[in-house]
Design a protein around this motif. Structure first.
Motif, PDB file in Angstrom:
ATOM      1  N   VAL A  30      42.901  38.481  39.951  1.00  0.00           N
ATOM      2  CA  VAL A  30      42.501  37.045  40.079  1.00  0.00           C
ATOM      3  C   VAL A  30      43.686  36.308  40.475  1.00  0.00           C
ATOM      4  N   VAL A  31      43.591  35.472  41.278  1.00  0.00           N
ATOM      5  CA  VAL A  31      44.584  34.429  41.883  1.00  0.00           C
ATOM      6  C   VAL A  31      44.529  32.974  41.387  1.00  0.00           C
ATOM      7  N   THR A  32      45.557  32.627  40.956  1.00  0.00           N
ATOM      8  CA  THR A  32      45.457  31.265  40.626  1.00  0.00           C
ATOM      9  C   THR A  32      45.690  30.335  41.814  1.00  0.00           C
ATOM     10  N   LYS A  33      45.516  28.901  41.423  1.00  0.00           N
ATOM     11  CA  LYS A  33      45.318  28.017  42.563  1.00  0.00           C
ATOM     12  C   LYS A  33      46.948  28.034  43.091  1.00  0.00           C
ATOM     13  N   GLY A  34      47.862  28.348  42.332  1.00  0.00           N
ATOM     14  CA  GLY A  34      49.104  28.174  42.836  1.00  0.00           C
ATOM     15  C   GLY A  34      49.740  29.657  43.542  1.00  0.00           C
ATOM     16  N   GLY A  35      48.767  30.430  43.505  1.00  0.00           N
ATOM     17  CA  GLY A  35      48.958  31.764  44.313  1.00  0.00           C
ATOM     18  C   GLY A  35      49.542  32.948  43.499  1.00  0.00           C
ATOM     19  N   LYS A  36      49.553  32.668  42.081  1.00  0.00           N
ATOM     20  CA  LYS A  36      50.135  33.818  41.431  1.00  0.00           C
ATOM     21  C   LYS A  36      48.832  34.837  41.154  1.00  0.00           C
ATOM     22  N   ILE A  37      49.148  36.048  41.274  1.00  0.00           N
ATOM     23  CA  ILE A  37      47.947  37.201  41.111  1.00  0.00           C
ATOM     24  C   ILE A  37      48.230  37.770  39.732  1.00  0.00           C
ATOM     25  N   TYR A  38      47.065  38.181  38.961  1.00  0.00           N
ATOM     26  CA  TYR A  38      47.182  38.916  37.727  1.00  0.00           C
ATOM     27  C   TYR A  38      46.149  39.721  37.898  1.00  0.00           C
ATOM     28  N   THR A  39      46.319  41.141  37.463  1.00  0.00           N
ATOM     29  CA  THR A  39      45.265  42.056  37.650  1.00  0.00           C
ATOM     30  C   THR A  39      45.049  42.649  36.117  1.00  0.00           C
ATOM     31  N   GLY A  40      43.868  43.340  36.185  1.00  0.00           N
ATOM     32  CA  GLY A  40      43.263  43.904  35.028  1.00  0.00           C
ATOM     33  C   GLY A  40      42.308  45.291  35.590  1.00  0.00           C
ATOM     34  N   THR A  57      40.245  41.394  31.504  1.00  0.00           N
ATOM     35  CA  THR A  57      41.588  41.621  31.409  1.00  0.00           C
ATOM     36  C   THR A  57      42.429  40.906  32.047  1.00  0.00           C
ATOM     37  N   ALA A  58      42.092  40.747  33.504  1.00  0.00           N
ATOM     38  CA  ALA A  58      42.837  39.864  34.463  1.00  0.00           C
ATOM     39  C   ALA A  58      42.771  38.510  33.874  1.00  0.00           C
ATOM     40  N   LEU A  59      41.689  37.832  33.571  1.00  0.00           N
ATOM     41  CA  LEU A  59      41.576  36.581  33.328  1.00  0.00           C
ATOM     42  C   LEU A  59      42.418  36.324  31.984  1.00  0.00           C
ATOM     43  N   PHE A  60      42.201  37.053  30.931  1.00  0.00           N
ATOM     44  CA  PHE A  60      42.883  37.146  29.666  1.00  0.00           C
ATOM     45  C   PHE A  60      44.469  37.057  29.821  1.00  0.00           C
ATOM     46  N   LYS A  61      44.874  37.940  30.776  1.00  0.00           N
ATOM     47  CA  LYS A  61      46.297  37.993  30.943  1.00  0.00           C
ATOM     48  C   LYS A  61      47.046  36.687  31.314  1.00  0.00           C
ATOM     49  N   ALA A  62      46.317  36.161  32.545  1.00  0.00           N
ATOM     50  CA  ALA A  62      46.688  34.788  33.182  1.00  0.00           C
ATOM     51  C   ALA A  62      46.605  33.548  32.261  1.00  0.00           C
ATOM     52  N   VAL A  63      45.484  33.765  31.389  1.00  0.00           N
ATOM     53  CA  VAL A  63      45.491  32.598  30.302  1.00  0.00           C
ATOM     54  C   VAL A  63      46.397  32.561  29.227  1.00  0.00           C
ATOM     55  N   SER A  64      46.552  33.880  28.770  1.00  0.00           N
ATOM     56  CA  SER A  64      47.663  34.209  27.952  1.00  0.00           C
ATOM     57  C   SER A  64      49.176  34.082  28.426  1.00  0.00           C
ATOM     58  N   GLU A  65      49.181  33.765  29.720  1.00  0.00           N
ATOM     59  CA  GLU A  65      50.726  33.403  30.370  1.00  0.00           C
ATOM     60  C   GLU A  65      50.604  31.839  30.807  1.00  0.00           C
ATOM     61  N   GLY A  66      49.466  31.108  30.301  1.00  0.00           N
ATOM     62  CA  GLY A  66      49.440  29.794  30.535  1.00  0.00           C
ATOM     63  C   GLY A  66      48.843  29.021  31.920  1.00  0.00           C
ATOM     64  N   ASP A  67      48.491  30.296  32.469  1.00  0.00           N
ATOM     65  CA  ASP A  67      47.576  29.791  33.785  1.00  0.00           C
ATOM     66  C   ASP A  67      45.924  29.630  33.538  1.00  0.00           C
ATOM     67  N   ARG A  68      45.542  28.591  33.882  1.00  0.00           N
ATOM     68  CA  ARG A  68      44.174  28.167  33.736  1.00  0.00           C
ATOM     69  C   ARG A  68      43.445  27.632  35.035  1.00  0.00           C
ATOM     70  N   GLU A  69      43.978  27.722  36.174  1.00  0.00           N
ATOM     71  CA  GLU A  69      43.423  27.204  37.286  1.00  0.00           C
ATOM     72  C   GLU A  69      43.310  28.132  38.214  1.00  0.00           C
ATOM     73  N   PHE A  70      42.052  28.758  38.788  1.00  0.00           N
ATOM     74  CA  PHE A  70      41.818  29.887  39.403  1.00  0.00           C
ATOM     75  C   PHE A  70      41.062  29.662  40.702  1.00  0.00           C
ATOM     76  N   ASP A  71      41.413  30.302  41.543  1.00  0.00           N
ATOM     77  CA  ASP A  71      40.782  30.319  43.007  1.00  0.00           C
ATOM     78  C   ASP A  71      39.743  31.361  43.235  1.00  0.00           C
ATOM     79  N   ALA A  72      40.343  32.502  42.971  1.00  0.00           N
ATOM     80  CA  ALA A  72      39.174  33.661  43.232  1.00  0.00           C
ATOM     81  C   ALA A  72      39.695  34.893  42.445  1.00  0.00           C
ATOM     82  N   ILE A  73      38.468  35.804  42.338  1.00  0.00           N
ATOM     83  CA  ILE A  73      38.937  37.130  41.668  1.00  0.00           C
ATOM     84  C   ILE A  73      38.283  38.216  42.676  1.00  0.00           C
ATOM     85  N   ALA A  74      38.901  39.381  42.622  1.00  0.00           N
ATOM     86  CA  ALA A  74      38.526  40.399  43.377  1.00  0.00           C
ATOM     87  C   ALA A  74      38.133  41.605  42.529  1.00  0.00           C
TER      88      ALA A  74
END
Length: 126
Positions: A30-40, A57-74
């Motif tokens: 998953v990529v955040t609006k800021g361009g950071k990628i989290y995998t799962g 898994t990818a989304l929960f990792k991102a949310v647990s790190e404080g990111d909440r605005e997402f662009d896309a998920i592959a």
């Protein structure tokens, strides 16, 4: 945005899957609006209800790190074919990234793009 990097990260994540029961590996990135990628990856459990999908898994990792605005998920899988998210993941996607894109990729490098709303047009809401 060219989603090839996102698909490549999902492919790498797929290899980390813990799937002793189904042998069906899934990877997501998953990529955040800021361009950071989290995998799962998917993580199975003998108590099947405790299994977690790659997308969550990818989304929960991102949310647990404080990111909440997402662009896309592959999303990719060991089937080699396009593998859309399950119903539970669609609900989570609809809540966490309602205007996001879902990129499905197969082993031939082809992709299909969907909006989250396309895959879950009527979501559960409180």
């Amino acid at each position: 945005m060219n989603y090839s990097e996102l698909v490549n990260e999902a492919m790498k994540a797929k290899e980390m899957a813990y799937v002793p029961y189904s042998k069906f590996k899934v990877g997501a990135a998953v990529v955040t609006k800021g361009g950071k990628i989290y995998t799962g990856c998917n993580i199975e459990n003998a108590s099947f209800g405790a299994t977690n999908c790659a997308e969550r898994t990818a989304l929960f990792k991102a949310v647990s790190e404080g990111d909440r605005e997402f662009d896309a998920i592959a999303v990719v899988s060991s089937s080699g074919d396009f593998t859309p998210p399950c119903g539970i993941c669609r609900q989570v996607l609809a809540e966490l990234m309602p205007e996001g894109k879902i990129i499905l990729a197969n082993n031939d490098g082809e992709t299909r793009e969907y909006m989250v709303e396309d895959l879950l047009p009527v979501r559960f809401e409180l």
